[in-house]
Design a protein around this motif. Sequence first.
Motif, PDB file in Angstrom:
ATOM      1  N   GLU A  34       0.866  -1.177   0.000  1.00 41.10           N
ATOM      2  CA  GLU A  34       0.000   0.000   0.000  1.00 41.10           C
ATOM      3  C   GLU A  34       0.902   1.226   0.000  1.00 41.10           C
ATOM      4  OE1 GLU A  34      -2.639  -0.312   3.325  1.00 41.10           O
ATOM      5  OE2 GLU A  34      -3.794  -1.963   2.436  1.00 41.10           O
ATOM      6  N   SER A  35       0.647   2.147  -0.928  1.00 38.74           N
ATOM      7  CA  SER A  35       1.540   3.297  -1.070  1.00 38.74           C
ATOM      8  C   SER A  35       0.771   4.484  -1.640  1.00 38.74           C
ATOM      9  CB  SER A  35       2.714   2.947  -1.992  1.00 38.74           C
ATOM     10  OG  SER A  35       2.247   2.627  -3.296  1.00 38.74           O
ATOM     11  N   ARG A  36       1.433   5.632  -1.600  1.00 39.30           N
ATOM     12  CA  ARG A  36       0.836   6.854  -2.144  1.00 39.30           C
ATOM     13  C   ARG A  36       1.894   7.616  -2.930  1.00 39.30           C
ATOM     14  NH1 ARG A  36      -3.834   9.327  -1.645  1.00 39.30           N
ATOM     15  NH2 ARG A  36      -4.003  11.582  -1.944  1.00 39.30           N
ATOM     16  N   VAL A  37       1.530   8.005  -4.145  1.00 37.05           N
ATOM     17  CA  VAL A  37       2.413   8.776  -5.014  1.00 37.05           C
ATOM     18  C   VAL A  37       2.024  10.246  -4.931  1.00 37.05           C
ATOM     19  CG1 VAL A  37       3.217   9.150  -7.375  1.00 37.05           C
ATOM     20  CG2 VAL A  37       2.687   6.837  -6.594  1.00 37.05           C
ATOM     21  N   THR A  38       3.004  11.104  -4.656  1.00 33.66           N
ATOM     22  CA  THR A  38       2.773  12.549  -4.605  1.00 33.66           C
ATOM     23  C   THR A  38       3.857  13.257  -5.411  1.00 33.66           C
ATOM     24  OG1 THR A  38       4.053  12.715  -2.555  1.00 33.66           O
ATOM     25  CG2 THR A  38       1.666  12.463  -2.335  1.00 33.66           C
ATOM     26  N   GLY A  39       3.639  14.551  -5.635  1.00 27.11           N
ATOM     27  CA  GLY A  39       4.646  15.357  -6.313  1.00 27.11           C
ATOM     28  C   GLY A  39       4.714  15.142  -7.806  1.00 27.11           C
ATOM     29  N   THR A  40       3.584  14.744  -8.424  1.00 30.98           N
ATOM     30  CA  THR A  40       3.582  14.487  -9.868  1.00 30.98           C
ATOM     31  C   THR A  40       3.145  15.699 -10.686  1.00 30.98           C
ATOM     32  OG1 THR A  40       1.356  13.543  -9.649  1.00 30.98           O
ATOM     33  CG2 THR A  40       3.216  12.015  -9.596  1.00 30.98           C
ATOM     34  N   GLY A  41       2.946  16.843 -10.022  1.00 25.69           N
ATOM     35  CA  GLY A  41       2.622  18.056 -10.755  1.00 25.69           C
ATOM     36  C   GLY A  41       1.132  18.345 -10.812  1.00 25.69           C
ATOM     37  N   PRO A  42       0.761  19.480 -11.408  1.00 28.62           N
ATOM     38  CA  PRO A  42      -0.629  19.942 -11.402  1.00 28.62           C
ATOM     39  C   PRO A  42      -1.524  19.292 -12.450  1.00 28.62           C
ATOM     40  CG  PRO A  42       0.753  21.537 -12.526  1.00 28.62           C
ATOM     41  CD  PRO A  42       1.679  20.482 -12.004  1.00 28.62           C
ATOM     42  N   ILE A  43      -0.943  18.527 -13.368  1.00 27.36           N
ATOM     43  CA  ILE A  43      -1.723  17.935 -14.455  1.00 27.36           C
ATOM     44  C   ILE A  43      -1.825  16.430 -14.250  1.00 27.36           C
ATOM     45  CG2 ILE A  43      -1.859  17.562 -16.945  1.00 27.36           C
ATOM     46  CD1 ILE A  43      -0.249  20.140 -17.282  1.00 27.36           C
ATOM     47  N   GLY A  44      -3.043  15.909 -14.331  1.00 28.68           N
ATOM     48  CA  GLY A  44      -3.235  14.474 -14.198  1.00 28.68           C
ATOM     49  C   GLY A  44      -2.644  13.724 -15.378  1.00 28.68           C
ATOM     50  N   ALA A  45      -2.206  12.503 -15.130  1.00 29.33           N
ATOM     51  CA  ALA A  45      -1.615  11.682 -16.181  1.00 29.33           C
ATOM     52  C   ALA A  45      -1.896  10.217 -15.877  1.00 29.33           C
ATOM     53  CB  ALA A  45      -0.114  11.926 -16.274  1.00 29.33           C
ATOM     54  N   THR A  46      -1.700   9.378 -16.895  1.00 32.50           N
ATOM     55  CA  THR A  46      -1.900   7.940 -16.727  1.00 32.50           C
ATOM     56  C   THR A  46      -0.597   7.212 -17.039  1.00 32.50           C
ATOM     57  OG1 THR A  46      -4.230   8.087 -17.359  1.00 32.50           O
ATOM     58  CG2 THR A  46      -3.198   5.923 -17.478  1.00 32.50           C
ATOM     59  N   MET A  47      -0.130   6.444 -16.070  1.00 34.74           N
ATOM     60  CA  MET A  47       1.071   5.635 -16.260  1.00 34.74           C
ATOM     61  C   MET A  47       0.648   4.200 -16.528  1.00 34.74           C
ATOM     62  SD  MET A  47       4.357   5.173 -13.697  1.00 34.74           S
ATOM     63  CE  MET A  47       3.475   4.139 -12.508  1.00 34.74           C
ATOM     64  N   ALA A  48       1.091   3.645 -17.637  1.00 39.15           N
ATOM     65  CA  ALA A  48       0.705   2.296 -18.032  1.00 39.15           C
ATOM     66  C   ALA A  48       1.336   1.256 -17.103  1.00 39.15           C
ATOM     67  CB  ALA A  48       1.133   2.040 -19.474  1.00 39.15           C
ATOM     68  N   PRO A  49       0.710   0.074 -16.987  1.00 38.27           N
ATOM     69  CA  PRO A  49       1.310  -0.998 -16.182  1.00 38.27           C
ATOM     70  C   PRO A  49       2.706  -1.346 -16.701  1.00 38.27           C
ATOM     71  CG  PRO A  49      -0.942  -1.550 -16.798  1.00 38.27           C
ATOM     72  CD  PRO A  49      -0.569  -0.329 -17.587  1.00 38.27           C
ATOM     73  N   MET A  50       3.574  -1.754 -15.790  1.00 39.88           N
ATOM     74  CA  MET A  50       4.940  -2.121 -16.192  1.00 39.88           C
ATOM     75  C   MET A  50       5.569  -3.004 -15.131  1.00 39.88           C
ATOM     76  SD  MET A  50       7.019   1.400 -15.396  1.00 39.88           S
ATOM     77  CE  MET A  50       6.505   2.417 -14.007  1.00 39.88           C
ATOM     78  N   GLU A  51       6.570  -3.740 -15.552  1.00 40.95           N
ATOM     79  CA  GLU A  51       7.335  -4.576 -14.640  1.00 40.95           C
ATOM     80  C   GLU A  51       8.583  -3.827 -14.193  1.00 40.95           C
ATOM     81  OE1 GLU A  51       8.184  -9.188 -14.876  1.00 40.95           O
ATOM     82  OE2 GLU A  51       9.751  -8.103 -15.973  1.00 40.95           O
TER      83      GLU A  51
END
Length: 252
Positions: A34-51
């Motif tokens: 369980e985690s939380r990502v912050t600091g990605t900037g003011p614009i929403g984005a989608t990061m694709a699944p990856m290994e």
Amino acid sequence: MDTIVQYILDQSKLDVTLIGIKNATHDSFHLSIESRVTGTGPIGATMAPMEVDLTFDKACFGKLMLPEVRTRPGGTQVNIYDQPIKIINMAAFKRFVESLMRDEHLVLTLDNGACTIKAMFLTGRCTYRKDVHIKGMNGPPTKISRTDEGTNILAVHNQSPLEIDHGVSLFEIRDGDTVLAELKGPMQIKRGGFEFTQNITRRDKPVSASNPTGNVLLVGTGVEDNSAWTNETLKYIRTPLELTDKFVSLYT
């Protein structure tokens, strides 16, 4: 676009609040995060699944599949549950578990991810690498909560996000080179404070052991399923233990 994406990714922060490990075998386990990502900037984005590589001390011990992540200015929760992990470097993995149990702080690196991010009708690609700073268990600090004839309850303070199911576990309470008692019972490490109850057996010992030296330790000696890697990692528990008057009266 790729340069901008790489910069934003490098500036982001990943805070982990749970590292859950269960179903240990000789070369695998199930992992929950369980985690939380912050600091990605003011614009929403989608990061694709990856290994990504699970890396500790510059050595990869396994592969983790990250899910699709939709970032938001206020932060995004990223959770993974019961993902099977094949251990590809047992020595590196054991060093990671040892550091989780003994150290105050450690760094796990998610590395070598082929990252694709879409934002504002544009697509950027970069290499995902993120250092995850984690609090370790620092021992963990342990004390005797209650002792009765045949059972012993231990209280543990766990400051880390680690939760790990060791199954039926074996411990010794040692005063120097003398084993005062053997403990056996289920042990599941949980976040925060927790207690676990084990059966206790008094050991034969020299008469001098009736006066504990003050160098008493709780020492992990293995698990009932000795084919699992937890049989070795439980031995990393070697923490000071203060004996209660009740324990001394019953077992020394």
